[in-house]
Each structure stands twice: as C-alpha cells, then as structure tokens.
Design a protein around this motif. Sequence first.
Motif, PDB file in Angstrom:
ATOM      1  N   GLN A 134       9.230  10.040 -28.159  1.00  0.00           N
ATOM      2  CA  GLN A 134      10.522   9.998 -27.473  1.00  0.00           C
ATOM      3  C   GLN A 134      11.311  11.289 -27.697  1.00  0.00           C
ATOM      4  O   GLN A 134      12.012  11.754 -26.802  1.00  0.00           O
ATOM      5  CB  GLN A 134      11.345   8.798 -27.942  1.00  0.00           C
ATOM      6  CG  GLN A 134      12.621   8.606 -27.151  1.00  0.00           C
ATOM      7  CD  GLN A 134      13.390   7.349 -27.505  1.00  0.00           C
ATOM      8  OE1 GLN A 134      14.341   6.991 -26.828  1.00  0.00           O
ATOM      9  NE2 GLN A 134      12.996   6.669 -28.562  1.00  0.00           N
ATOM     10  N   ALA A 181       9.962  13.704 -25.282  1.00  0.00           N
ATOM     11  CA  ALA A 181      10.398  13.354 -23.931  1.00  0.00           C
ATOM     12  C   ALA A 181      11.814  13.834 -23.654  1.00  0.00           C
ATOM     13  O   ALA A 181      12.073  14.495 -22.633  1.00  0.00           O
ATOM     14  CB  ALA A 181      10.304  11.839 -23.735  1.00  0.00           C
ATOM     15  N   PRO A 220       2.993   4.054 -21.407  1.00  0.00           N
ATOM     16  CA  PRO A 220       2.841   4.901 -20.224  1.00  0.00           C
ATOM     17  C   PRO A 220       3.884   6.004 -20.110  1.00  0.00           C
ATOM     18  O   PRO A 220       3.854   6.793 -19.176  1.00  0.00           O
ATOM     19  CB  PRO A 220       2.982   3.892 -19.077  1.00  0.00           C
ATOM     20  CG  PRO A 220       3.902   2.854 -19.628  1.00  0.00           C
ATOM     21  CD  PRO A 220       3.570   2.745 -21.090  1.00  0.00           C
ATOM     22  N   GLY A 221       4.825   6.067 -21.036  1.00  0.00           N
ATOM     23  CA  GLY A 221       5.870   7.089 -20.962  1.00  0.00           C
ATOM     24  C   GLY A 221       7.243   6.474 -21.128  1.00  0.00           C
ATOM     25  O   GLY A 221       7.385   5.383 -21.680  1.00  0.00           O
ATOM     26  N   GLN A 230      11.253   9.310 -14.632  1.00  0.00           N
ATOM     27  CA  GLN A 230      10.422   8.940 -15.762  1.00  0.00           C
ATOM     28  C   GLN A 230       9.760  10.178 -16.346  1.00  0.00           C
ATOM     29  O   GLN A 230       9.737  11.244 -15.727  1.00  0.00           O
ATOM     30  CB  GLN A 230       9.379   7.900 -15.365  1.00  0.00           C
ATOM     31  CG  GLN A 230       8.341   8.380 -14.378  1.00  0.00           C
ATOM     32  CD  GLN A 230       7.373   7.266 -14.020  1.00  0.00           C
ATOM     33  OE1 GLN A 230       7.776   6.151 -13.689  1.00  0.00           O
ATOM     34  NE2 GLN A 230       6.084   7.560 -14.079  1.00  0.00           N
ATOM     35  N   TRP A 231       9.210  10.009 -17.549  1.00  0.00           N
ATOM     36  CA  TRP A 231       8.532  11.110 -18.242  1.00  0.00           C
ATOM     37  C   TRP A 231       7.245  10.587 -18.858  1.00  0.00           C
ATOM     38  O   TRP A 231       7.227   9.478 -19.408  1.00  0.00           O
ATOM     39  CB  TRP A 231       9.415  11.685 -19.344  1.00  0.00           C
ATOM     40  CG  TRP A 231       8.750  12.753 -20.155  1.00  0.00           C
ATOM     41  CD1 TRP A 231       8.815  14.102 -19.963  1.00  0.00           C
ATOM     42  CD2 TRP A 231       7.917  12.557 -21.308  1.00  0.00           C
ATOM     43  NE1 TRP A 231       8.053  14.752 -20.914  1.00  0.00           N
ATOM     44  CE2 TRP A 231       7.496  13.835 -21.747  1.00  0.00           C
ATOM     45  CE3 TRP A 231       7.474  11.431 -22.001  1.00  0.00           C
ATOM     46  CZ2 TRP A 231       6.662  14.003 -22.856  1.00  0.00           C
ATOM     47  CZ3 TRP A 231       6.638  11.601 -23.093  1.00  0.00           C
ATOM     48  CH2 TRP A 231       6.256  12.880 -23.504  1.00  0.00           C
ATOM     49  N   ASP A 232       6.199  11.385 -18.742  1.00  0.00           N
ATOM     50  CA  ASP A 232       4.964  11.075 -19.477  1.00  0.00           C
ATOM     51  C   ASP A 232       4.335  12.376 -19.928  1.00  0.00           C
ATOM     52  O   ASP A 232       4.691  13.466 -19.439  1.00  0.00           O
ATOM     53  CB  ASP A 232       3.991  10.224 -18.655  1.00  0.00           C
ATOM     54  CG  ASP A 232       3.494  10.933 -17.404  1.00  0.00           C
ATOM     55  OD1 ASP A 232       2.717  11.902 -17.546  1.00  0.00           O
ATOM     56  OD2 ASP A 232       3.848  10.512 -16.283  1.00  0.00           O
TER      57      ASP A 232
END
Length: 260
Positions: free
Chosen positions: A20, A23, A227-228, A250-252
């Motif tokens: 996190q 991210a 998954p992100g 979103q972020w991955d």
Amino acid sequence: LSDANAYPGFFRVVPSDAMQGIAMANVMTYDGMDNVAVVHITNAYGAGLADAFVSNMDASHICTQIGYEETTTDFTATVESVMADGCTSVFLVSYASDGAMIIEEMASQGYSGAIYGGDGIAEVGLAWEMADPSLVDGVIASKPLAGGSMSEIGQYFAYICSANADCAGGIYTSEAYDAVTIMGFAAFTALTTPGLDAATAVMAVGQDFDGASGTISFLSNGDVPGPGFCIGEFSYDSADGSVSYDCVRQWDMINGVSQN
C-alpha cells in the motif's frame, strides 16, 4: 510478519501495508504531489505504512513527516507544523476518528491543499465523525481491491452490514467477517481431522475461499497477493447531505494507476 520462518502460522486477509505504501507513493507522484506532509499515528500500522510510503517517494517530494500518539486528541500543533512548512499536500495515515479530527483542524487553520490517506480512512464513516461532513469532499484514500467480482456472499454481507450503523460506519468489516469465518471452518476441520494442526487447517480452508471481501487464497507465507488497490475519492452532496466513497481509479503492480 510476512517472514514465515519468523512468524509461522500467521495469516492475513488483506495485502501487506508495504504494498500500500508503494501504491500511494505512485498515486501521489502520478498526481504531481511534490510537497507532501506525511502525518501518521505512531503505532505499528501508522509507522509501517508511513515509512513504506516515504521510502517509495522521491525524497525531495517530502515536505515533513509528523507522528502522533494513538491517544492524541488535539492536533493544533501538528497542523500548525504542516502549515508553517508550506506543505501543499498531505498523506494521512490514521483511523476514522483521529483522521476526522486532523481534517477538521486543517480546515480551521485554512489549509487548502490536497488530502490523501490510507485504508484507515477509506470508508464513509470518516464523514460521520465530523461536525461538518462536507470536509471530506475531494479526499482521496486507498483500499485493497476485492479479489474477483462480488459473490452472493459479498452481496448478502453488504446488505446486512448496511442495515447496522456500527457495521456500515466501520472499516474492513467484510475482511473481519472473512477472517472469523475462515477460523471457524478451520477449527471445525482440525477438530474432525485427527493429527491436523491449526495452521494447516487454516491454509486448507483459505484456498479459493469465497468470502465477503472476495476470493481468498493464502500464499505459502500466509499473505494474500490481492489484485491491487482502489484509489477512491470522497464526494459530498449538498442537496441531501449524503457522502460517498467511490473507486474512481485503481492501482496494481503491473499497470500502475488506471481509471475505472
């Protein structure tokens, strides 16, 4: 805790805060935030996520880092430091109650910059901790994405949770439900299978487990890859006073920041 040799038998149903931190550093860099105040609670969650964030940001983009004790209720001096240093954005690592107090104090001192946060504030309950819920409008916060599409269990849990004020205003409610459910199934499995140890039972139950938070499959060290992260934004509707937290991005690890 991800070190299985040091902490055998440890499992979690959400991704590690180390991910996190990566991210949110990526997100704030992507958004052009280059004068960031990191304000965080000093317990294991707050310090760990804050340090993960700072270590993944360009050092020149950090304006200041300020920690506060879990028992703190007066954030006047904290916000004064942010203002005095001329920071133009804030990364907040807190829970809903203290996060609300910090955001209210920033508003009272005239702070007008961007506010980002971790998963501790990523629920609409943040707004209900405030005298003026409109202060959450525009706040951006990360939250682990559920694995796969929402199942019938997830939909049912969301329905019954929404009908209970404590649940609806809480954080990680579906994940807490899944953790308790997995432990219950694992306990039953261990008790009915002679010679099976608890950790093996939890690992067995937690493979493709259809939970309220999504599909869970533990890795060999007890982590879930996930998954992100949802990169959600709070919105306040002045017409009816309602607040929403919506996953607009979103972020991955593979794709970075993307629009939903």
